[in-house]
Design a protein around this motif. Structure first.
Motif, mmCIF file in Angstrom:
data_model
loop_
_atom_site.group_PDB
_atom_site.id
_atom_site.type_symbol
_atom_site.label_atom_id
_atom_site.label_comp_id
_atom_site.label_asym_id
_atom_site.label_seq_id
_atom_site.Cartn_x
_atom_site.Cartn_y
_atom_site.Cartn_z
ATOM 1 N N ASP A 72 3.701 0.038 0.045
ATOM 2 C CA ASP A 72 4.525 1.088 0.634
ATOM 3 C C ASP A 72 4.780 2.100 -0.878
ATOM 4 O OD1 ASP A 72 4.526 0.448 3.213
ATOM 5 O OD2 ASP A 72 6.441 -0.541 2.803
ATOM 6 N N ASP A 109 -0.951 1.147 13.016
ATOM 7 C CA ASP A 109 0.632 0.875 12.971
ATOM 8 C C ASP A 109 1.308 0.616 14.606
ATOM 9 O OD1 ASP A 109 0.066 2.060 10.648
ATOM 10 O OD2 ASP A 109 2.053 3.064 10.547
ATOM 11 N N ALA A 114 0.018 -1.592 9.089
ATOM 12 C CA ALA A 114 0.247 -0.626 8.076
ATOM 13 C C ALA A 114 -0.584 0.181 7.422
ATOM 14 C CB ALA A 114 0.874 -1.355 6.903
ATOM 15 N N GLU A 117 0.817 3.539 6.273
ATOM 16 C CA GLU A 117 1.489 3.484 4.838
ATOM 17 C C GLU A 117 0.506 3.154 3.592
ATOM 18 O OE1 GLU A 117 2.417 1.820 7.675
ATOM 19 O OE2 GLU A 117 4.364 1.847 7.663
#
Length: 536
Positions: A72, A109, A114, A117
């Protein structure tokens, strides 16, 4: 080298992967390096602060390599708003540090992964002004598989004695920057509702200095130099082109010699890995049939266990994997095993029930093998919120100690890419001081005792022996459980441990979950012939 050290290590033959370069710098059949110093970094706040310090000190010509399951870009490494992962990497790149990343492309997602991200990080470092940085989105995995390795390597052009590698279970992602007080990361990712709005998160990483840094670098280089396509999906390749994310890597700078041995460095470091057998005409050049050295090393260590097996794990699934632990417990009536696990899965719905099925299978098997000598615990913070256990630690008889990305389940042992550091301190004693200090540091946190210094040593004196620690955990958990059951009257007992029993599921529901759990939750990535023989 002390024979007591050597018996816990794999030879290059036992690694069973002649195609890798990771052991090329080691003499003969040696598959490890010596002269290292390794420091456990318990919980994300300590790791992130150390990583921030190292990255901010890099200068022109240095090399930063990172690999992750999730990254992230806005996650802060410290409380400073300017310490966000992408901001720190961008500053390093502006100093003409060479920055390279391998991030799992991830599933969508919409099923709690993820992909977006991870893509944001790759796109942010694909700008034309980021000429010294490059991030690849790597989907060279089996179907439903993942690149689960989590590590960072920093090589210093002008002072290799400062080189360092960080290896373990902590991604550069939200929720991970929790401290040992466990009140959660200020930038939380939601988990199951039982974990609250700011989930507490327990995890472990380690910092390696010395020649083993070059071994970790080689792990990165083998993946980076793999010529196969980063993804088979046409829509992903088209999106990469539109967003300027590279679909082929640029060559890395030549690899420098390993860093020099650290003065008085007594830590032997062996890197253990999992890579799957990819099938269908695909193969890793550095592991055409996969690599299962994590499974091989853990099974070898557990077979030698006589005193205590201590495990911290996110899952602990599947009787085919925990059978090695059950066999060791059954064969050695003085052997004990402690497992620190999440109170409950991090997800809800079908995924939660699949995880419960895997845990029930394992805990029932281990309990039956060693009544009164196996125990599983969850942990909670001082306000009563459960702490999500994401650590992946195995300590056997205060000799064998691993910190890595691998869980004790079939997926980690055969199917996803994983990396663990096996560390043994060759101190000429009847144990590895590194392994014992790691076990006691983790135990002190869960028992609510001092974490360092003389107070820590005095407080943990009753836990030096394995059976004594087993009893200390049992007493701590019993007191806290009784306090909860009694309405939480009076002072809260010291410690964080709560006993965990095998989940109770109706037989029909359990049978209905077995197939999806084995195909999706805990799949098998071994070649067919090894799978049929139940070998690794």
């Amino acid at each position: 080298m002390n024979q007591d050290v050597r018996r816990w290590l794999l030879s290059s033959t036992e690694r069973d992967n002649p195609h890798t370069r990771v052991d090329d710098a080691h003499p003969g059949a040696q598959a490890w390096s010596t002269g290292n110093v390794v420091r456990p970094l318990v919980d994300g706040a300590d790791y992130f602060a150390e990583l921030h310090r190292v990255l901010e000190a890099t200068t022109e010509g240095d090399l930063v390599l990172f690999a992750g399951w999730q990254v992230d870009g806005d996650e802060r490494l410290t409380d400073d708003p300017s310490s966000a992962v992408l901001t720190v990497l961008d500053r390093a790149e502006n100093r003409r540090v060479q920055v390279r990343g391998l991030v799992w492309r991830s599933h969508t997602d919409q099923i709690d992964f993820a992909a977006e991200e991870n893509r944001e990080v790759a796109e942010a470092l694909a700008d034309e002004d980021d000429e010294h940085a490059e991030v690849l989105l790597d989907m060279r995995v089996r179907r439903s598989g993942a690149h689960h390795q989590k590590f960072v390597v920093v090589r210093h052009r002008d002072d290799p004695s400062r080189d360092v590698a960080f290896v373990g279970g902590i991604d550069l992602a939200s929720s991970r920057r929790d401290s040992s007080s466990h009140h959660g990361d200020p930038q939380p990712d939601p988990l199951a509702a039982d974990y609250g709005p700011r989930p507490a998160w327990h995890d472990v990483h380690c910092a390696i200095s010395g020649p083993a840094v070059a071994d970790v670098e080689t792990v990165f280089r083998e993946r980076w130099e793999d010529p196969s396509p980063l993804t088979p999906a046409l829509h992903s390749r088209l999106r990469d082109k539109l967003s300027k994310v590279r679909d082929t890597p640029t060559p890395l700078p030549p690899q420098n010699p390993p860093p020099p041995p650290v003065k008085d460095g007594a830590h032997v470091v062996q890197l253990l890995r999992t890579y799957p057998h990819l099938r269908r005409g695909r193969a890793y050049p550095f592991a055409p049939s996969g690599e299962r050295s994590i499974a091989r090393a853990h099974r070898k260590a557990v077979a030698q266990a006589r005193d205590l097996i201590y495990v911290e794990d996110q899952y602990l699934w599947s009787s085919s994997i925990t059978a090695a632990f059950a066999d060791a417990l059954a064969a050695n009536p003085r052997l004990h095993m402690v497992a620190v696990l999440p109170h409950r899965p991090d997800v809800e719905g079908v995924g939660e029930r699949m995880q419960w099925e895997g845990r029930q299978q394992a805990i029932e098997q281990l309990t039956a093998a060693a009544p009164g000598r196996f125990a599983a615990y969850g942990i909670e913070n001082t306000t009563g919120w459960p702490i999500y256990v994401h650590a992946k630690v195995v300590v056997v008889d205060d000799w064998y100690a691993t910190i890595g990305s691998d869980n004790v389940n079939r997926r980690s042992w055969t199917h996803d890419s994983e990396l663990a550091a096996l560390v043994i301190e060759d101190a000429g004693l009847d144990h590895s001081p590194y392994a014992r200090s790691l076990r006691l540091r983790l135990a002190a946190e869960h028992l609510g005792r001092p974490l360092s210094g003389g107070a820590h040593e005095r407080a943990m004196a009753d836990c030096v022996s394995g059976p004594a620690m087993f009893e200390a955990f049992a007493a701590c958990a019993s007191a806290l459980q009784s306090w909860h059951e009694g309405g939480m009257l009076g002072p809260r007992p010291t410690g964080r441990l709560r006993p965990l029993a095998a989940p109770s599921m109706r037989p029909w529901r359990r049978r209905g979950l077995e197939v999806p759990q084995r195909l999706l939750g805990d799949p098998d990535g071994r070649p067919r012939q090894l799978r049929s023989r139940q070998e690794f």
